[in-house]
Design a protein around this motif. Structure first.
Motif, PDB file in Angstrom:
ATOM      1  N   ILE A  22      34.210  12.508  24.936  1.00 40.41           N
ATOM      2  CA  ILE A  22      32.762  12.673  24.779  1.00 40.41           C
ATOM      3  C   ILE A  22      32.336  14.079  25.170  1.00 40.41           C
ATOM      4  CG2 ILE A  22      30.526  11.862  25.644  1.00 40.41           C
ATOM      5  CD1 ILE A  22      31.930   9.071  25.973  1.00 40.41           C
ATOM      6  N   ALA A  23      32.928  14.619  26.242  1.00 43.16           N
ATOM      7  CA  ALA A  23      32.597  15.984  26.676  1.00 43.16           C
ATOM      8  C   ALA A  23      32.941  17.000  25.595  1.00 43.16           C
ATOM      9  CB  ALA A  23      33.330  16.311  27.971  1.00 43.16           C
ATOM     10  N   GLY A  24      34.048  16.773  24.882  1.00 46.28           N
ATOM     11  CA  GLY A  24      34.380  17.667  23.774  1.00 46.28           C
ATOM     12  C   GLY A  24      33.318  17.654  22.695  1.00 46.28           C
ATOM     13  N   LYS A  25      32.786  16.469  22.427  1.00 45.10           N
ATOM     14  CA  LYS A  25      31.693  16.368  21.458  1.00 45.10           C
ATOM     15  C   LYS A  25      30.452  17.102  21.959  1.00 45.10           C
ATOM     16  CE  LYS A  25      33.877  13.622  18.558  1.00 45.10           C
ATOM     17  NZ  LYS A  25      34.144  13.961  17.132  1.00 45.10           N
ATOM     18  N   VAL A  26      30.169  16.972  23.260  1.00 45.94           N
ATOM     19  CA  VAL A  26      29.039  17.711  23.847  1.00 45.94           C
ATOM     20  C   VAL A  26      29.238  19.203  23.631  1.00 45.94           C
ATOM     21  CG1 VAL A  26      27.877  18.321  25.999  1.00 45.94           C
ATOM     22  CG2 VAL A  26      28.542  15.943  25.586  1.00 45.94           C
ATOM     23  N   PHE A  27      30.432  19.700  23.963  1.00 46.15           N
ATOM     24  CA  PHE A  27      30.699  21.132  23.910  1.00 46.15           C
ATOM     25  C   PHE A  27      30.548  21.683  22.495  1.00 46.15           C
ATOM     26  CE2 PHE A  27      33.253  25.016  24.215  1.00 46.15           C
ATOM     27  CZ  PHE A  27      32.869  25.508  25.459  1.00 46.15           C
ATOM     28  N   ARG A  28      30.947  20.907  21.510  1.00 47.85           N
ATOM     29  CA  ARG A  28      30.882  21.391  20.125  1.00 47.85           C
ATOM     30  C   ARG A  28      29.505  21.217  19.497  1.00 47.85           C
ATOM     31  NH1 ARG A  28      35.252  17.819  20.243  1.00 47.85           N
ATOM     32  NH2 ARG A  28      37.091  18.876  21.085  1.00 47.85           N
ATOM     33  N   ASN A  29      28.697  20.297  20.041  1.00 46.41           N
ATOM     34  CA  ASN A  29      27.390  20.016  19.443  1.00 46.41           C
ATOM     35  C   ASN A  29      26.234  20.734  20.118  1.00 46.41           C
ATOM     36  OD1 ASN A  29      27.491  17.741  17.209  1.00 46.41           O
ATOM     37  ND2 ASN A  29      29.060  17.229  18.705  1.00 46.41           N
ATOM     38  N   VAL A  30      26.348  20.974  21.426  1.00 46.88           N
ATOM     39  CA  VAL A  30      25.290  21.713  22.123  1.00 46.88           C
ATOM     40  C   VAL A  30      25.399  23.185  21.751  1.00 46.88           C
ATOM     41  CG1 VAL A  30      24.516  22.496  24.404  1.00 46.88           C
ATOM     42  CG2 VAL A  30      25.085  20.085  24.024  1.00 46.88           C
ATOM     43  N   LYS A  31      24.284  23.817  21.466  1.00 42.41           N
ATOM     44  CA  LYS A  31      24.299  25.214  21.077  1.00 42.41           C
ATOM     45  C   LYS A  31      24.573  26.119  22.271  1.00 42.41           C
ATOM     46  CE  LYS A  31      21.106  24.578  17.203  1.00 42.41           C
ATOM     47  NZ  LYS A  31      19.789  24.959  16.624  1.00 42.41           N
ATOM     48  N   ARG A  32      25.261  27.215  22.015  1.00 42.19           N
ATOM     49  CA  ARG A  32      25.528  28.196  23.071  1.00 42.19           C
ATOM     50  C   ARG A  32      24.205  28.761  23.585  1.00 42.19           C
ATOM     51  NH1 ARG A  32      26.027  33.614  22.864  1.00 42.19           N
ATOM     52  NH2 ARG A  32      25.758  33.481  20.612  1.00 42.19           N
TER      53      ARG A  32
ATOM     54  N   PHE B 269      20.484  13.438  26.737  1.00 39.20           N
ATOM     55  CA  PHE B 269      20.257  14.682  26.003  1.00 39.20           C
ATOM     56  C   PHE B 269      20.947  14.581  24.648  1.00 39.20           C
ATOM     57  CE2 PHE B 269      24.016  15.104  28.598  1.00 39.20           C
ATOM     58  CZ  PHE B 269      24.939  15.794  27.824  1.00 39.20           C
ATOM     59  N   SER B 270      20.226  14.995  23.638  1.00 41.05           N
ATOM     60  CA  SER B 270      20.740  14.950  22.274  1.00 41.05           C
ATOM     61  C   SER B 270      21.262  13.542  21.981  1.00 41.05           C
ATOM     62  CB  SER B 270      21.821  16.028  22.096  1.00 41.05           C
ATOM     63  OG  SER B 270      22.279  16.090  20.775  1.00 41.05           O
ATOM     64  N   ASP B 271      22.521  13.416  21.555  1.00 47.18           N
ATOM     65  CA  ASP B 271      23.108  12.118  21.227  1.00 47.18           C
ATOM     66  C   ASP B 271      23.890  11.525  22.385  1.00 47.18           C
ATOM     67  OD1 ASP B 271      22.220  12.147  18.497  1.00 47.18           O
ATOM     68  OD2 ASP B 271      23.800  13.614  18.079  1.00 47.18           O
ATOM     69  N   PHE B 272      23.664  12.023  23.594  1.00 45.21           N
ATOM     70  CA  PHE B 272      24.505  11.668  24.732  1.00 45.21           C
ATOM     71  C   PHE B 272      23.691  11.043  25.862  1.00 45.21           C
ATOM     72  CE2 PHE B 272      26.141  15.336  22.471  1.00 45.21           C
ATOM     73  CZ  PHE B 272      27.413  14.901  22.133  1.00 45.21           C
ATOM     74  N   ARG B 273      24.390  10.209  26.646  1.00 46.44           N
ATOM     75  CA  ARG B 273      23.782   9.612  27.830  1.00 46.44           C
ATOM     76  C   ARG B 273      24.831   9.530  28.922  1.00 46.44           C
ATOM     77  NH1 ARG B 273      22.292   4.163  29.950  1.00 46.44           N
ATOM     78  NH2 ARG B 273      23.552   3.152  28.351  1.00 46.44           N
TER      79      ARG B 273
ATOM     80  N   GLU C  99      28.400   8.308  27.286  1.00 42.31           N
ATOM     81  CA  GLU C  99      28.192   7.677  25.987  1.00 42.31           C
ATOM     82  C   GLU C  99      27.775   8.709  24.955  1.00 42.31           C
ATOM     83  OE1 GLU C  99      26.171   3.559  25.710  1.00 42.31           O
ATOM     84  OE2 GLU C  99      24.584   5.018  25.333  1.00 42.31           O
ATOM     85  N   MET C 100      28.286   8.542  23.743  1.00 37.43           N
ATOM     86  CA  MET C 100      27.815   9.310  22.592  1.00 37.43           C
ATOM     87  C   MET C 100      27.448   8.315  21.500  1.00 37.43           C
ATOM     88  SD  MET C 100      29.741  12.113  20.191  1.00 37.43           S
ATOM     89  CE  MET C 100      28.957  12.739  18.695  1.00 37.43           C
TER      90      MET C 100
ATOM     91  N   TYR D 234      32.070   5.212  24.331  1.00 39.88           N
ATOM     92  CA  TYR D 234      31.547   4.811  25.630  1.00 39.88           C
ATOM     93  C   TYR D 234      32.710   4.576  26.596  1.00 39.88           C
ATOM     94  CZ  TYR D 234      32.399   0.514  22.962  1.00 39.88           C
ATOM     95  OH  TYR D 234      32.943  -0.448  22.151  1.00 39.88           O
ATOM     96  N   THR D 235      32.452   4.792  27.890  1.00 38.83           N
ATOM     97  CA  THR D 235      33.501   4.736  28.909  1.00 38.83           C
ATOM     98  C   THR D 235      33.523   3.429  29.681  1.00 38.83           C
ATOM     99  OG1 THR D 235      32.069   5.761  30.563  1.00 38.83           O
ATOM    100  CG2 THR D 235      33.427   7.239  29.218  1.00 38.83           C
TER     101      THR D 235
END
Length: 600
Positions: free
Chosen positions: A327-337, A350-354, A363-364, A372-373
Motif C-alpha cells: 500500500i505504501a508503494g501505491k501511496v508513493f507513486r500516486n501522491v505528487k512530489r 488522504f486520497s484513496d488511502f486510510r 487500506e487502499m 487492506y492489512t
C-alpha cells in the motif's frame, strides 16, 4: 529531478534493501543448507508480488575487494550479479551503493579482507591510500560485466543511478569532504558512466554544506524515526513520529536543485502495519523520488528474524506488514512530489488511502484496486470494476478464515488468479535477541474457509490448482469453498480457461508461480501479552494466540488470586489461532495481583 528519458515523466520508485549475497544473510543460508540462487529467486518473486519496483543495497565492498581496491571475482560478486538479473526480469529498478564502509561480521565476527577492513570511515576520506583504493574499486566495479545480463554495470539501463558510499563519517574542515565527494563522483564519470550520482548528506548534518557544495546530481537520506534496537516490540501509536519529514535547509537552492532519494527507512521494532503508508506520504511531501525500506528478510531465515533483529518484514512471516508496504508503494507513486497535507490525525484519510492505528489497518480503495492489512468494514468503491485485491483477514469481497495474505487478480472477464499464503502465527517477540535456532513466527498449512463475492465470478465458480503439486479442483457453492495455500485459477460457470497455463505471464509473474515456507514443526504454541494495568471492579477481556488445537479441544482460562477463589472460564475462538475470555468484575478486586493461566 529524475525523469524517464522516454516520455519525460517524473520517476517515483519504492521498494526495499535486500542482502542475501553478503554478510550474515549469505552465511545463514549456508548454515541452513539453502542454495543462494534459489533463495534469491524466491524472494524476488515475493517482492514482485508486493509491487516493489525499487531495489537498493550497500554492497559489502569488504567481501569483493582486496586492500588496495581491486575487484575480486568471487561468489559474493556472482550472487550480486545473479540478483541484479532476477530483479531486471521482474521490472525492478536498481540503485547500487558500491561502498559500505564496514566489515561483514554483524552479528558474528568479521571475516572480510577488503580495504574497508583496514581503513576506518574517517580514514576513508583522509588517507591517500584509502582514497586511491576507492577510486580503483569504483572504476573496476562500474566496468564489471555481469555474466547473466552480459552488460557492464555502468551501461545496464535498469541500474538507474549510483550512490557513492553508505553512511560516511566526517569531521570539519568541510573543504576536505567536498574534495573527496568530487573525486569519487569523478571516478565514476571517468568510466564513461552517465548515470546520476547521489551522495549521502543526512549522516553528517553538522557538515551538510560540504555535500551541498559537491558536484553530485542527487542527495540521499534515511529515516529511523523512533530509533533502533529497542530489544522488544514497541507498543503505542507512533504515527505522529512519521507525520512529516523535516529538512532544515529545504529552501536552500543547493538542495532544491538536486534529486533526492531515501536509501533506507524503517519503523524499527514496530510490527503494526500502519507506519509505511504514512512514511511514504511524508517522503513525497518532502520531494523524494526514491525510497527503499531496510531490509526485507530473506524467506529462508525469516522465521527467526536474525538478519537485523530491529527490522522484520517478509510476505510469508509478517503478512500484514508486507501488505502495508504494498500500500505504501501505491501511496508513493500516486501522491505528487511536494504535495502538502494536514497534520495528524486530520490526515489519517488522504486520497484513496486510510490509516487507522486503533484498527491496525492500512487500506487502499480505488475502483480498480482494493488492499487492506486486517479485516475491514470498508466497502470497495466499485466492485464491478475491481481488477486487483490483496488482504489479510476479511472484507466485503473476501471472507477468509486464515491469517496469511491472499491476492486476487483479474485475468479476463470471469477469470481470476487466486494466491493464498500459509497461516503465519507469532509465537515470540520478534525484536528480542535473535537466533537461528529460535523461531519467532510459526507457519501452518491449513485448509481454511473462503468466500468470494464478485458478481462476474458468480456463486458457483470453479477452482483449479495451478502451482506445482497442486491438483485441487472444486466448485464453489454460494461463493464459498475451502482452500489450502497455493495458486488457483477461478472461473465463472461456463467460462473457458484453456488459454491460461502455468507459464502464462501476468505483470512480471507466471500464473503457476508460488513460493511459501514449509510448515513449522513446533507443536502447540501459545503467546499472550499481559496488560500493563488492570482496573479494579471492571471486567477484563483477555486475548491470546494459540495453535495446535484439534477440532474437539476446549480451552479454559483459570483465574486465580493469590488468596481467594479460583474460577475456570471457557474461552472462545473468534478467529483462527485466537482465543479470548472475559474475567468478570467480581474477580478483579484490589489487592494481590491475580494469577492467570490457561489450559487446553
Amino acid at each position: 529531478m529524475l525523469r524517464w528519458q522516454k516520455g519525460k515523466q517524473e520517476v517515483a520508485l519504492f521498494g526495499v534493501n535486500y542482502t542475501t549475497p553478503f554478510a550474515h544473510a549469505y552465511r545463514a543460508h549456508q548454515r541452513l543448507g539453502v542454495p543462494h540462487e534459489k533463495a534469491i529467486a524466491q524472494d524476488v518473486y515475493h517482492l514482485s508480488r508486493l509491487g516493489v519496483d525499487a531495489f537498493r543495497v550497500h554492497v559489502w565492498d569488504v567481501e569483493i575487494t582486496d586492500t588496495v581496491g581491486n575487484l575480486q571475482d568471487n561468489e559474493h560478486l556472482r550472487l550480486l550479479d545473479f540478483l541484479v538479473n532476477q530483479l531486471k526480469q521482474r521490472g525492478i529498478k536498481i540503485i547500487l551503493t558500491p561502498i559500505a564502509y564496514w566489515n561483514n561480521g554483524y552479528p558474528e565476527k568479521d571475516t572480510g579482507t577488503g580495504f574497508s577492513s583496514i581503513y576506518s570511515k574517517t580514514q576513508a576520506y583522509t588517507n591517500p591510500r584509502a582514497i586511491a583504493a576507492q577510486e580503483r574499486y569504483l572504476t573496476q566495479f562500474l566496468n564489471h560485466r555481469n555474466p547473466y545480463t552480459k552488460q557492464l554495470n555502468r551501461e545496464d539501463p535498469d541500474i538507474i543511478a549510483l550512490e557513492v558510499c553508505n553512511e560516511p563519517k566526517y569531521n570539519k574542515p568541510e573543504a576536505q569532504i567536498t574534495s573527496f565527494a568530487n573525486r569519487m563522483a569523478q571516478a565514476i564519470r571517468a568510466t564513461g558512466c552517465r548515470k546520476p550520482v547521489f551522495y549521502n548528506v543526512s549522516e553528517n548534518p553538522d557538515v551538510y554544506e560540504a555535500v551541498l557544495n559537491a558536484k553530485v546530481d542527487g542527495l540521499t537520506y534515511q529515516w529511523y524515526p523512533q530509533g533502533l534496537v529497542s530489544g522488544h516490540a514497541l507498543r503505542g501509536n507512533f504515527l505522529p513520529y512519521v507525520d512529516q519529514y523535516p529538512i532544515p535547509y529545504r529552501q536552500d537552492p543547493r538542495f532544491t536543485s538536486r534529486a533526492k532519494m531515501v536509501y533506507e527507512f524503517e519503523s524499527a521494532d514496530i510490527i503494526q502495519p500502519v507506519m509505511y503508508p504514512f512514511m511514504a506520504r511524508s517522503f513525497r511531501e518532502a520531494g523524494f523520488q526514491w525510497a527503499t525500506q531496510f531490509a526485507y528478510d530473506p524467506l529462508a531465515m525469516a522465521d527467526a528474524n536474525t538478519e537485523y533483529q530491529t527490522h522484520y518484514l517478509n510476505l510469508a512471516y509478517t503478512p500484514a506488514k508486507a501488505l502495508s508496504l504494498l500500500i505504501a508503494g501505491k501511496v508513493f507513486r500516486n501522491v505528487k512530489r511536494g504535495q502538502q497535507f494536514g497534520r495528524y490525525p486530520q490526515d489519517s484519510v488522504f486520497s484513496d488511502f486510510r490509516v487507522s492505528y486503533r484498527q491496525g489497518l492500512s487500506e487502499m480503495n480505488t475502483p480498480e484496486e482494493f488492499y487492506y492489512t486486517t479485516s475491514t468494514a470498508t466497502a470497495p468503491k466499485q466492485v464491478a470494476r475491481l481488477r486487483h485485491l490483496a488482504g489479510v483477514g476479511s472484507s466485503a469481497v473476501v471472507r477468509y478464515g486464515g491469517t496469511g495474505a491472499y491476492f486476487l487478480d483479474r485475468l479476463a472477464s470471469g477469470v481470476w488468479r487466486l494466491e493464498v499464503m500459509p497461516d503465519a502465527v507469532p509465537i515470540r517477540d520478534p525484536f528480542e535477541k535473535a537466533s537461528l535456532s529460535k523461531p519467532v513466527t510459526q507457519i501452518l498449512w491449513n485448509e481454511q474457509p473462503l468466500r468470494i463475492s464478485l458478481a462476474e465470478l458468480g456463486q458457483n465458480f470453479s477452482l483449479k490448482g495451478l502451482n506445482e503439486g497442486n491438483t485441487a479442483q472444486g466448485q464453489a457453492r454460494e461463493g464459498s469453498l475451502s482452500v489450502r495455500p497455493g495458486v488457483y485459477l477461478l472461473a465463472a460457470a461456463g467460462k473457458s480457461t484453456a488459454t491460461f497455463t502455468t507459464q502464462t505471464t501476468f505483470n512480471h509473474i507466471k500464473l503457476g508461480e508460488f513460493v511459501a515456507p514449509a510448515p513449522t514443526d513446533l507443536g502447540p504454541q501459545a503467546l499472550h501479552a499481559a496488560p500493563a494495568q488492570v482496573a479494579a471492579s471492571q471486567p477484563l477481556r483477555l486475548t491470546a494466540t494459540l495453535t495446535g488445537l484439534a477440532p474437539a479441544d476446549s480451552v479454559f482460562l483459570v483465574a486465580q488470586h493469590y488468596y481467594g477463589r479460583t474460577r475456570t472460564l471457557p474461552m472462545t475462538s473468534p478467529r483462527y489461532a485466537t482465543v479470548e475470555a472475559t474475567v468478570p468484575a467480581d474477580l478483579l478486586y484490589a489487592g494481590q495481583p491475580a494469577l492467570l493461566d490457561s489450559a487446553a
